[in-house]
Scaffold this motif. Structure first.
Motif, PDB file in Angstrom:
ATOM      1  N   ALA A 173       0.993  -1.759  -0.061  1.00 37.98           N
ATOM      2  CA  ALA A 173      -0.041   0.035   0.027  1.00 37.98           C
ATOM      3  C   ALA A 173       0.592   1.135  -0.142  1.00 37.98           C
ATOM      4  N   ALA A 183       2.150   1.452  -3.602  1.00 40.61           N
ATOM      5  CA  ALA A 183       0.896   2.392  -4.424  1.00 40.61           C
ATOM      6  C   ALA A 183       0.701   3.494  -3.949  1.00 40.61           C
ATOM      7  N   MET A 184       0.904   4.133  -2.855  1.00 45.94           N
ATOM      8  CA  MET A 184       0.604   5.458  -2.445  1.00 45.94           C
ATOM      9  C   MET A 184       1.504   6.811  -3.195  1.00 45.94           C
ATOM     10  N   VAL A 228      -3.983   1.046  -4.592  1.00 42.75           N
ATOM     11  CA  VAL A 228      -3.434   0.687  -3.894  1.00 42.75           C
ATOM     12  C   VAL A 228      -4.356  -1.125  -3.478  1.00 42.75           C
ATOM     13  N   VAL A 256      -4.625  -1.810   4.553  1.00 45.56           N
ATOM     14  CA  VAL A 256      -4.338  -1.345   3.687  1.00 45.56           C
ATOM     15  C   VAL A 256      -5.099   0.475   3.978  1.00 45.56           C
ATOM     16  N   THR A 304      -2.664   1.892   6.409  1.00 42.47           N
ATOM     17  CA  THR A 304      -1.997   3.007   5.630  1.00 42.47           C
ATOM     18  C   THR A 304      -3.049   4.236   5.745  1.00 42.47           C
ATOM     19  N   ARG A 354      -1.237   6.718   7.043  1.00 44.65           N
ATOM     20  CA  ARG A 354       0.193   6.918   6.675  1.00 44.65           C
ATOM     21  C   ARG A 354       1.669   7.997   7.141  1.00 44.65           C
ATOM     22  N   THR A 374       4.664  -1.842 -10.110  1.00 43.95           N
ATOM     23  CA  THR A 374       4.642  -0.202 -10.094  1.00 43.95           C
ATOM     24  C   THR A 374       5.791   0.134 -10.352  1.00 43.95           C
TER      25      THR A 374
END
Length: 208
Positions: free
Chosen positions: A20, A23-24, A33, A73, A76, A80, A138
């Motif tokens: 996650a 991806a963020m 995500v 997720v 996160t 975060r 990614t």
């Protein structure tokens, strides 16, 4: 709850957060995500199960893996700013995760009557290929191909497990000692920045 299963869940949770965060950082949308987190957390085990024709695939047979990934997720998203700086904590969970996943994959391979070497490969697949899929999706070079001693630590722990299988010792101790080998090797490698030698060649006459 069995201690091994508990560690498996902890590792899944940690890998979900790892995916996650990546991806963020790449500015994926919420769906992206979730997908990257899920692939990171369950991809290695899923590839292993497909290769050895194990059904149901782990996360299909136990919905807790899906819930744990979604919780990872959500955590996160909500925290975060507090999670991202905790690299040492995430490293700890990640290392526990690969230690457990390697041995669980190895045990599953042996349970399906694979040759010990192939079972060892399945253990490594379980531990590292979720991260490989995450990095490929990614657009990053997978970590195991370029930097830290990662898969090598899994290999050492798996070999230790196979060697100890020839001796009459407690099953839990057998598992814990083998997992500790992976944990210690990876920890030492990261602390002292140890890496495997890189292959350098001239391309079209260019210098290394």
């Amino acid at each position: 709850m069995d201690i091994i299963y508990t560690l498996d869940i902890v590792g899944t949770f940690a890998f979900a957060i790892s995916g996650a965060l990546v991806a963020m950082k790449k500015q994926f949308d919420a769906f992206g995500v979730v997908i990257i987190a899920f692939v990171t957390a369950t991809g290695g085990g899923m590839i292993r199960d497909v290769l050895i024709n194990a059904h149901p695939i782990t996360w299909i047979g136990d919905i807790n893996y899906i819930w744990i990934t979604l919780i990872g997720v959500a955590v996160t998203f909500l925290f975060r700013s507090k999670i991202a700086p905790l690299r040492k904590t995430m490293f700890l969970f990640d290392t526990i995760g690969i230690s457990v996943f390697t041995l669980l994959g190895l045990e599953k391979g042996l349970a399906y009557d694979l040759h010990p070497f192939l079972a060892l490969v399945m253990g490594m697949v379980s531990a590292v290929f979720g991260g490989v899929l995450r990095d490929v999706l990614t657009r990053k070079v997978p970590l195991i191909f370029k930097k830290e001693i990662y898969a090598s630590a899994c290999l050492a722990g798996g070999v230790t497990y196979l060697i100890l299988a020839n001796f009459k010792i407690n099953e839990n101790l057998h598992f814990i000692v083998s997992a500790a080998v992976i944990f210690i090797i990876r920890s030492i490698a990261v602390k002292y920045k140890l890496e495997l030698p890189k292959v350098k060649i001239d391309v079209l006459g260019e210098p290394n």
